[in-house]
Design a protein around this motif. Structure first.
Motif, short mmCIF file in Angstrom:
data_model
loop_
_atom_site.label_atom_id
_atom_site.label_comp_id
_atom_site.label_asym_id
_atom_site.label_seq_id
_atom_site.Cartn_x
_atom_site.Cartn_y
_atom_site.Cartn_z
N VAL A 143 0.83 -1.21 0.00
CA VAL A 143 0.00 0.00 0.00
C VAL A 143 0.86 1.25 0.00
CG1 VAL A 143 -1.76 1.31 1.26
CG2 VAL A 143 -1.94 -1.19 1.09
N SER A 144 1.96 1.24 0.74
CA SER A 144 2.84 2.42 0.73
C SER A 144 3.40 2.67 -0.66
CB SER A 144 3.98 2.23 1.73
OG SER A 144 4.79 1.12 1.40
N LYS A 145 3.80 1.61 -1.34
CA LYS A 145 4.34 1.72 -2.70
C LYS A 145 3.28 2.26 -3.65
CE LYS A 145 6.94 -1.19 -6.01
NZ LYS A 145 6.29 -0.83 -7.27
N GLU A 146 2.09 1.67 -3.61
CA GLU A 146 1.01 2.09 -4.52
C GLU A 146 0.59 3.53 -4.27
OE1 GLU A 146 -2.02 -0.77 -3.81
OE2 GLU A 146 -1.08 -2.33 -5.05
N ARG A 147 0.49 3.90 -3.00
CA ARG A 147 0.03 5.25 -2.68
C ARG A 147 1.04 6.31 -3.18
NH1 ARG A 147 -1.82 6.34 3.37
NH2 ARG A 147 -3.14 4.55 2.85
N LEU A 148 2.33 6.05 -2.98
CA LEU A 148 3.34 6.99 -3.44
C LEU A 148 3.40 7.05 -4.96
CD1 LEU A 148 6.19 6.21 -0.87
CD2 LEU A 148 4.82 8.30 -0.99
N GLU A 149 3.23 5.91 -5.61
CA GLU A 149 3.23 5.88 -7.08
C GLU A 149 2.04 6.66 -7.64
OE1 GLU A 149 5.59 1.69 -8.00
OE2 GLU A 149 3.41 1.67 -7.79
N GLN A 150 0.89 6.55 -7.01
CA GLN A 150 -0.28 7.31 -7.45
C GLN A 150 -0.07 8.80 -7.24
OE1 GLN A 150 -3.48 5.55 -5.20
NE2 GLN A 150 -3.43 3.62 -6.35
N LEU A 151 0.56 9.14 -6.15
CA LEU A 151 0.82 10.55 -5.83
C LEU A 151 1.80 11.17 -6.80
CD1 LEU A 151 1.46 11.85 -2.23
CD2 LEU A 151 2.90 12.60 -4.11
N LEU A 152 2.85 10.41 -7.17
CA LEU A 152 3.94 10.95 -7.98
C LEU A 152 3.76 10.71 -9.47
CD1 LEU A 152 6.86 9.68 -5.72
CD2 LEU A 152 6.09 12.06 -5.94
#
Length: 254
Positions: A143-152
């Motif tokens: 989830v941390s990976k996905e959330r940061l990828e969506q943000l960036l």
């Protein structure tokens, strides 16, 4: 022969002495005056080393800078210094902390990423991963990976282990989650493997030590590894909280 590259760990920074009182006591040794960080950068630049992200580190003159926890000072103090010198670094972000008190927000992260800085994951909640149930560990990683990828809008492929806690299961589940590199807190030089050793920088780390790390000084790095092993031994013997209390008494900090 694989390059041996020093990867340094920084955390938070402060400009005025009174700001240190706002930092939790257990974290104060990892908080640096901005002027001290600027000295590190200037020394390396004067010796023609290239400060870069861990993802781009290559060659005998490379020194990788990493920054854990996403403190707002990484944006307000560190980022401008790196940009001015044409340097980069990797900033490891706790996904649940984005936009929180004294933390970098989403707009600032995108601004830093667009300028060439690398953004990595530091977990979802900054929970140590070793020993977690697999489902909980997978959520922290994925989830941390996905959330940061969506943000960036870019891939996040590097993880820094929260609290430095690691075991074989952490490595296996991180690979499954799609990470290509894990930054640990184990002292040493990066040699191209999946798990990347790093060298911790504290308020007691002088500029000559930074230069020694950049020179790949085997004796210095060996002493650093030995000191780390001794600290870990004491932590296991008396417990982390008692160790932190002991450090505060020895160092004379509140």
């Amino acid at each position: 022969m694989q390059d041996r590259i020093p990867v340094l760990i920084y955390h938070g920074f402060y400009r005025q002495e009174d700001e240190i009182s706002e930092v939790p006591s257990a974290e104060r040794r990892y908080s640096l005056p901005v002027a001290q960080f600027a000295q590190h950068v200037e020394r390396l630049a004067s010796l023609h080393y290239s400060v870069c992200s861990v993802e781009k580190a290559s060659g005998s003159r490379a020194v990788a800078f990493t920054f854990d926890d996403g403190h707002i000072s990484n944006y307000t103090c560190v980022w401008p210094i790196l940009v001015e010198r044409g340097f980069t670094g990797t900033f490891f972000i706790v996904a649940d902390w984005v936009g929180g008190a004294n933390r970098i927000d989403a707009f600032q992260l995108r601004e830093m990423s667009s300028s060439g800085m690398s953004i990595g994951s530091h977990g979802l909640t900054h929970t140590g991963l070793a020993g977690l149930p697999e489902a909980v560990m997978d959520r922290e990683l994925r989830v941390s990976k996905e959330r940061l990828e969506q943000l960036l809008g870019t891939e996040v492929a590097t993880l820094a282990l929260p609290r430095g806690l690691m075991d074989r299961r952490v490595l296996e589940r991180a690979r499954v989650a799609g990470y290509r590199r894990i930054c640990t807190s184990n002292a040493g030089l990066m040699r191209g493997g999946f798990a990347v050793p790093r060298l911790s920088v504290t308020s007691f780390t002088g500029v000559d030590v930074i230069e020694g790390y950049a020179r790949r000084d085997a004796l210095l790095i060996g002493r650093t590894r030995a000191a780390q092993a001794a600290r870990l031994g004491v932590k296991r013997l008396i417990g982390v909280r008692n160790y932190e209390t002991l450090c505060r008494k020895v160092l004379g900090t509140p």
